[in-house]
Design a protein around this motif. Structure first.
Motif, PDB file in Angstrom:
ATOM      1  N   ALA A 244       0.717  -1.361   0.037  1.00  0.00           N
ATOM      2  CA  ALA A 244      -0.446  -0.101  -0.094  1.00  0.00           C
ATOM      3  C   ALA A 244       0.696   1.726   0.058  1.00  0.00           C
ATOM      4  N   VAL A 245       2.524   1.035   0.334  1.00  0.00           N
ATOM      5  CA  VAL A 245       2.782   2.529   0.645  1.00  0.00           C
ATOM      6  C   VAL A 245       3.231   2.933  -0.520  1.00  0.00           C
ATOM      7  N   PRO A 246       4.364   2.615  -1.496  1.00  0.00           N
ATOM      8  CA  PRO A 246       4.581   2.272  -2.633  1.00  0.00           C
ATOM      9  C   PRO A 246       3.332   3.533  -3.042  1.00  0.00           C
ATOM     10  N   ALA A 247       1.866   2.376  -3.231  1.00  0.00           N
ATOM     11  CA  ALA A 247       1.088   3.200  -4.463  1.00  0.00           C
ATOM     12  C   ALA A 247       0.372   4.612  -3.843  1.00  0.00           C
ATOM     13  N   VAL A 248      -0.020   4.752  -2.829  1.00  0.00           N
ATOM     14  CA  VAL A 248      -0.167   5.885  -1.596  1.00  0.00           C
ATOM     15  C   VAL A 248       0.664   7.297  -2.288  1.00  0.00           C
ATOM     16  N   ASP A 249       2.060   7.101  -1.979  1.00  0.00           N
ATOM     17  CA  ASP A 249       3.230   7.876  -2.134  1.00  0.00           C
ATOM     18  C   ASP A 249       2.769   7.518  -3.548  1.00  0.00           C
ATOM     19  N   ASP A 250       3.222   6.878  -4.895  1.00  0.00           N
ATOM     20  CA  ASP A 250       3.080   7.414  -6.144  1.00  0.00           C
ATOM     21  C   ASP A 250       2.099   7.851  -6.537  1.00  0.00           C
ATOM     22  N   LEU A 251       0.407   7.789  -6.133  1.00  0.00           N
ATOM     23  CA  LEU A 251      -0.434   8.936  -6.083  1.00  0.00           C
ATOM     24  C   LEU A 251      -0.088   9.784  -5.317  1.00  0.00           C
ATOM     25  N   ARG A 252      -0.293  10.217  -4.214  1.00  0.00           N
ATOM     26  CA  ARG A 252       0.314  11.786  -3.770  1.00  0.00           C
ATOM     27  C   ARG A 252       1.272  12.565  -4.753  1.00  0.00           C
ATOM     28  N   ARG A 253       2.358  12.073  -4.198  1.00  0.00           N
ATOM     29  CA  ARG A 253       3.793  12.879  -5.865  1.00  0.00           C
ATOM     30  C   ARG A 253       3.197  13.485  -7.109  1.00  0.00           C
ATOM     31  N   SER A 254       2.075  12.052  -7.602  1.00  0.00           N
ATOM     32  CA  SER A 254       1.268  12.414  -8.883  1.00  0.00           C
ATOM     33  C   SER A 254       0.428  13.519  -8.583  1.00  0.00           C
ATOM     34  N   VAL A 255      -0.029  13.348  -7.819  1.00  0.00           N
ATOM     35  CA  VAL A 255      -0.957  14.980  -7.780  1.00  0.00           C
ATOM     36  C   VAL A 255      -0.610  16.320  -7.919  1.00  0.00           C
ATOM     37  N   ARG A 256       0.321  16.587  -6.947  1.00  0.00           N
ATOM     38  CA  ARG A 256       1.148  17.563  -5.967  1.00  0.00           C
ATOM     39  C   ARG A 256       1.926  18.572  -7.262  1.00  0.00           C
ATOM     40  N   GLN A 257       2.141  17.399  -8.082  1.00  0.00           N
ATOM     41  CA  GLN A 257       2.873  17.905  -9.610  1.00  0.00           C
ATOM     42  C   GLN A 257       1.805  18.591 -10.491  1.00  0.00           C
ATOM     43  N   HIS A 258       0.669  18.946 -10.075  1.00  0.00           N
ATOM     44  CA  HIS A 258      -0.099  19.577 -10.439  1.00  0.00           C
ATOM     45  C   HIS A 258      -1.169  20.207  -9.701  1.00  0.00           C
ATOM     46  N   GLY A 259       0.055  20.700  -8.507  1.00  0.00           N
ATOM     47  CA  GLY A 259      -0.173  21.413  -7.445  1.00  0.00           C
ATOM     48  C   GLY A 259      -1.825  21.498  -6.813  1.00  0.00           C
ATOM     49  N   VAL A 260      -1.970  20.152  -6.539  1.00  0.00           N
ATOM     50  CA  VAL A 260      -2.792  19.548  -6.187  1.00  0.00           C
ATOM     51  C   VAL A 260      -2.775  18.973  -4.766  1.00  0.00           C
ATOM     52  N   GLU A 261      -2.908  19.752  -3.375  1.00  0.00           N
ATOM     53  CA  GLU A 261      -3.044  18.784  -2.384  1.00  0.00           C
ATOM     54  C   GLU A 261      -3.731  17.773  -2.107  1.00  0.00           C
ATOM     55  N   ALA A 262      -3.302  16.648  -1.306  1.00  0.00           N
ATOM     56  CA  ALA A 262      -3.774  15.293  -1.392  1.00  0.00           C
ATOM     57  C   ALA A 262      -3.722  14.234  -0.227  1.00  0.00           C
ATOM     58  N   LEU A 263      -4.490  13.684   0.549  1.00  0.00           N
ATOM     59  CA  LEU A 263      -5.083  12.767   1.741  1.00  0.00           C
ATOM     60  C   LEU A 263      -5.286  11.645   0.768  1.00  0.00           C
ATOM     61  N   ALA A 264      -4.432  10.720   0.923  1.00  0.00           N
ATOM     62  CA  ALA A 264      -4.552   9.143   0.565  1.00  0.00           C
ATOM     63  C   ALA A 264      -4.163   7.429   1.635  1.00  0.00           C
TER      64      ALA A 264
END
Length: 417
Positions: free
Chosen positions: A200-220
């Motif tokens: 789960a940890v890499p999946a969450v980190d990958d999603l959070r990192r990808s979303v931040r590239q678009h200037g958006v905050e994320a809780l996952a």
């Protein structure tokens, strides 16, 4: 491989030992002169940094004076430093501090070293400064790991509270600790968890990192087989999710409605989860879809908010007295299979009148009856609206359930026979 350590003369050892206070003072002065970040610290933080510098000099003197050839253990330099210092002073700034102290000691080598000990003192300073740098990296890595683990726990608690619809004081406190106290335009997103190495940890980190590239905050978080994200700071959540859809596993990714803030995200969560459960009823559904797109499937699956939205959005506007011809036209057009001519004959009007009314229906409801899927959505909304306005049947179903409805039907049959 480092050879055996040479030992300084007694003269050099005593000179270095006596210079502890002077070296600490010179180091503080040089930091004040050359390190802007040091000047911008509060008085308490500068005092803490000064204590770290003094501890480093004291540890160096103790190690330089000892006779054993053990490698220096500089981790104790940071032992008494408060954990909060790692937030106000970065690792790069700590290395600036180490470099400053080394420069100060090197500038005093000629005065401190006895005859023939100059090179030994310089090498000892460099060796000890290397150990300090490694120790600092270890401290910052440990602080980051602890902070990350704590943030992950807070994140899971906040997302869980959103799922349960508990927007209480504890959730507000946890959200503020994560920096989400003032985040606006919040959207709940859910899809399947991708099959990635590490769980789960890499999946969450990958999603959070990808979303931040678009200037958006994320809780996952990952909850069983679902990857859940709460996006904040954008009104174009669907566009962002489409760009990062590969971070989710196979199957649909459902985007809930955008709400003003995190404490209203329960509504977005319920809609997205309902949409994910109902998306299987639409085989040709797009990969990323908004929860409102599957309102008819959600209504058929028994989602009360979806039924209410369809009735309020479609049936009630058409059933208003001022729009009575529109409701008749929608019914006739749907019953005729989408034929203008058949609808016109049923309504005793010209086909152009039907065409005009279809445009008015689209303006009033936002749904185009010439689109097969939108026409199906309107048909379901009209059926739900008529059921809602049948008080006898609806009240019997609410109070007695299916078995009670059958019993009432049997009573009617017996009374009429």
């Amino acid at each position: 491989m480092t050879g055996p350590r040479q030992h300084p003369s007694e003269v050099t050892s005593r000179a270095v030992e006596r210079s502890a206070g002077d070296l600490a003072t010179r180091a503080s002065q040089r930091m004040e002169e050359h390190l802007r970040w040091y000047r911008e610290l509060s008085a308490e933080e500068r005092s803490q940094v000064g204590l770290v510098a003094q501890a480093g000099i004291s540890q160096f003197i103790a190690w330089f004076h000892q006779e054993e050839s053990h490698p220096p253990s500089a981790i104790s330099i940071f032992a008494n430093a408060p954990q909060e210092l790692t937030r106000s002073v970065s690792l790069r700034q700590t290395l600036d501090l180490v470099r400053t102290v080394v420069d100060v000691v090197e500038s005093r080598v000629e005065n401190l070293a006895g005859p023939g000990d100059e090179q030994l003192l310089r090498e000892s300073v460099l060796r000890f400064s290397r150990e300090i740098a490694f120790a600092a990296a270890e401290v910052y890595a440990g602080a980051a790991e602890a902070r990350g683990a704590w943030d992950a726990r807070l994140e899971a608690l906040v997302v869980d509270a959103v799922l349960r619809g508990e927007a209480d004081d504890s959730m507000q406190s946890r959200a503020s600790a994560l920096g989400w106290g003032d985040v606006a335009d919040v959207t709940f997103v859910v899809g399947s968890t991708p099959a990635v190495a590490g769980g789960a940890v890499p999946a969450v980190d990958d999603l959070r990192r990808s979303v931040r590239q678009h200037g958006v905050e994320a809780l996952a978080i990952v909850q069983r087989s679902r990857l859940i994200a709460i996006l904040g700071g954008t009104r174009e959540a669907t566009r962002v999710v489409e760009a990062v859809a590969d971070c989710f596993g196979p199957g649909p990714v459902v985007v809930g409605p955008t709400v003003p803030h995190l404490f209203a995200a329960g509504r977005s969560a319920r809609a997205a989860l309902s949409g994910l459960a109902a998306a299987a009823a639409w085989p040709d559904a797009p990969r990323v879809l908004e929860s409102d797109v599957v309102l008819p499937e959600r209504a058929l699956a028994g989602d009360p908010p979806a039924r209410r939205i369809l009735v309020e959005r479609i049936y009630r506007p058409l059933a208003a007295a001022s729009h009575a011809p529109l409701l008749q036209t929608a019914t006739a057009y749907l019953d005729s299979g989408g034929s203008l001519e058949a609808s016109a004959r049923a309504l005793f009007v010209h086909p152009n009148t039907v065409r005009y009314r279809l445009g008015r229906i689209s303006d009033v409801t936002g749904y185009d009856l010439t689109s097969p899927r939108e026409a199906w959505t309107v048909r379901i909304a009209l059926a739900l609206g008529r059921l809602a306005e049948t008080p006898t049947l609806s009240s019997a179903a609410r109070t007695t359930g299916p078995a009670g409805v059958l019993e009432e039907t049997s009573k009617v049959s017996l009374a009429t026979s």
